[in-house]
Design an enzyme around this catalytic site. Structure first.
Site, PDB file in Angstrom:
ATOM      1  N   CYS A   6     -12.873  -2.787  -7.208  1.00  0.00           N
ATOM      2  CA  CYS A   6     -12.396  -1.643  -6.417  1.00  0.00           C
ATOM      3  C   CYS A   6     -12.213  -0.384  -7.266  1.00  0.00           C
ATOM      4  CB  CYS A   6     -11.104  -1.995  -5.680  1.00  0.00           C
ATOM      5  SG  CYS A   6      -9.669  -2.308  -6.738  1.00  0.00           S
TER       6      CYS A   6
ATOM      7  N   HIS B 249      -5.005  -2.461  -5.151  1.00  0.00           N
ATOM      8  CA  HIS B 249      -6.294  -2.161  -4.518  1.00  0.00           C
ATOM      9  C   HIS B 249      -6.396  -0.654  -4.287  1.00  0.00           C
ATOM     10  CE1 HIS B 249     -10.004  -3.251  -2.547  1.00  0.00           C
ATOM     11  NE2 HIS B 249      -9.703  -2.474  -1.527  1.00  0.00           N
TER      12      HIS B 249
ATOM     13  N   HIS C 238     -14.844   1.109  -0.007  1.00  0.00           N
ATOM     14  CA  HIS C 238     -14.171   0.326  -1.046  1.00  0.00           C
ATOM     15  C   HIS C 238     -14.941  -0.946  -1.332  1.00  0.00           C
ATOM     16  CE1 HIS C 238     -11.739  -2.778   1.500  1.00  0.00           C
ATOM     17  NE2 HIS C 238     -12.752  -2.347   2.207  1.00  0.00           N
TER      18      HIS C 238
END
Length: 351
Positions: free
Chosen positions: A266, A314, A326
């Site tokens: 990510c 994240h 993402h």
């Protein structure tokens, strides 16, 4: 009468003991099956989904730890190389200074062992005395400067050597952290995959449907808050380049620790996207959250980064219209999804 009753009672006890001591009955008692263990309550598919999600989240936290340790390892390795070059240069400088000091000593020896000052005092020529006085002063200053430079260079070499030793110790510590984080990542991913593999094909399909439903509910709730009404949908030129890069990676697989070009995690995706826009940002989602400028969500614009979960484990790039790009987790590809599908911690702006 009493004797008869006593005899009957004694006979009864003896018979009972004989029966209990019978090998056949003892074997039968030993062979009697144990009661079955209590059944564990069956997990619902929703509980399995939550457990899998949590395992992948824990893997993401460990991935951040791995990435940070890797970044520190690179920095310390570069510093050790730089210090080694400085040590070599310092050693060469000391050798040159010692050679100059030796030349001065040899010149003094050739003059009979007398220092220049003593030779000047003993001269009978007044004009020569005046001519050489200035040069003597300059020579004395040069000798003093030479010794001072030699002492300083030696002190610098000692500092360089200590810094190199300290960096080596840190380098080894970060390698240990990397190895520990790598094991934790693989353990969590393996546990999640094992849970999924225990499901039948139909259950796996239902699991995916449950995940999509949960995301839809979260995104709908986020949009119903009216968040998009006042959002700025205009990206800066650099933000536009970052968004273009990020969206061009859609479909590439998530791989933990990856920074492209074939796969990403990510924060590897967000770092690479802003790198393509000409801006260097930290490597991990936690460092991006800690070090980049925080902006209110109502001031968010395309190119900004949305950080998720309380531990900042994240991150995704906002691309406008309530969506992010993402890299979700192992087993998934870079994708476009709703910005409100996960728990938002906050928004940061690289520019």
């Amino acid at each position: 009468m009493n004797r008869r009753r006593h005899a009957i009672a004694t006979l009864t006890v003896v018979c009972a003991l004989t029966v209990l001591a019978s090998p056949a009955l003892t074997l039968q008692a030993a062979a009697a099956p144990l009661p079955p263990p209590p059944k564990q309550p069956q997990k619902t598919l929703e509980e399995v989904r939550e457990e899998i999600d949590e395992l992948y989240r824990q893997a993401a936290v460990a991935t951040d730890a791995y990435n940070l340790a890797e970044e520190k390892t690179k920095e310390q390795s570069a510093e050790i190389v730089q210090l080694a070059r400085m040590i070599v240069a310092g050693q060469q400088k000391i050798a040159d200074l010692k050679a100059r000091a030796g030349a001065t000593a040899r010149a003094q020896y050739r003059n009979g062992g007398l220092p220049d000052g003593a030779q000047l005092v003993l001269t009978n020529d007044p004009q020569l005395f005046l001519d050489n006085a200035g040069r003597l002063k300059e020579g004395q200053k040069a000798t003093t400067d030479l010794l001072a430079e030699l002492t300083q260079t030696q002190a610098e070499l000692t500092t360089y050597a200590k810094d190199a030793s300290d960096n080596w110790t840190k380098l080894e510590a970060n390698r240990v952290k990397q190895a520990k984080a790598k094991k934790e990542i693989n353990d969590k991913i393996d546990a999640a995959k094992k849970l999924e593999s225990q499901l039948a094909a139909e259950e796996r399909a239902r699991l995916l449907a449950l995940e999509q439903q949960a995301q839809y509910r979260a995104q709908t709730k986020w949009l119903d808050s009216g968040i998009l009404r006042d959002l700025n949908q205009q990206a800066t030129p650099a933000g536009r380049r970052a968004v273009e890069f990020a969206t061009a990676q859609i479909g590439k697989p998530y791989v933990w620790g990856a920074e492209g070009p074939g796969s990403y995690d990510c924060s590897g995706l967000t770092q690479s996207a802003w790198g393509a826009a000409g801006l260097s940002i930290p490597r991990t989602s936690q460092e991006q959250w800690r070090l980049l400028k925080h902006v209110d969500i109502k001031d968010m614009r395309p190119g900004d980064l949305i950080v998720y979960y309380k531990d900042a484990s994240h991150i995704g790039m906002y691309v406008g219209n309530g969506a992010i790009v993402h890299a979700p987790r192992p087993g998934r590809n870079v994708t476009l999804t709703g910005a409100g599908t996960m728990e938002i911690l906050g928004v940061v702006r690289p520019e």
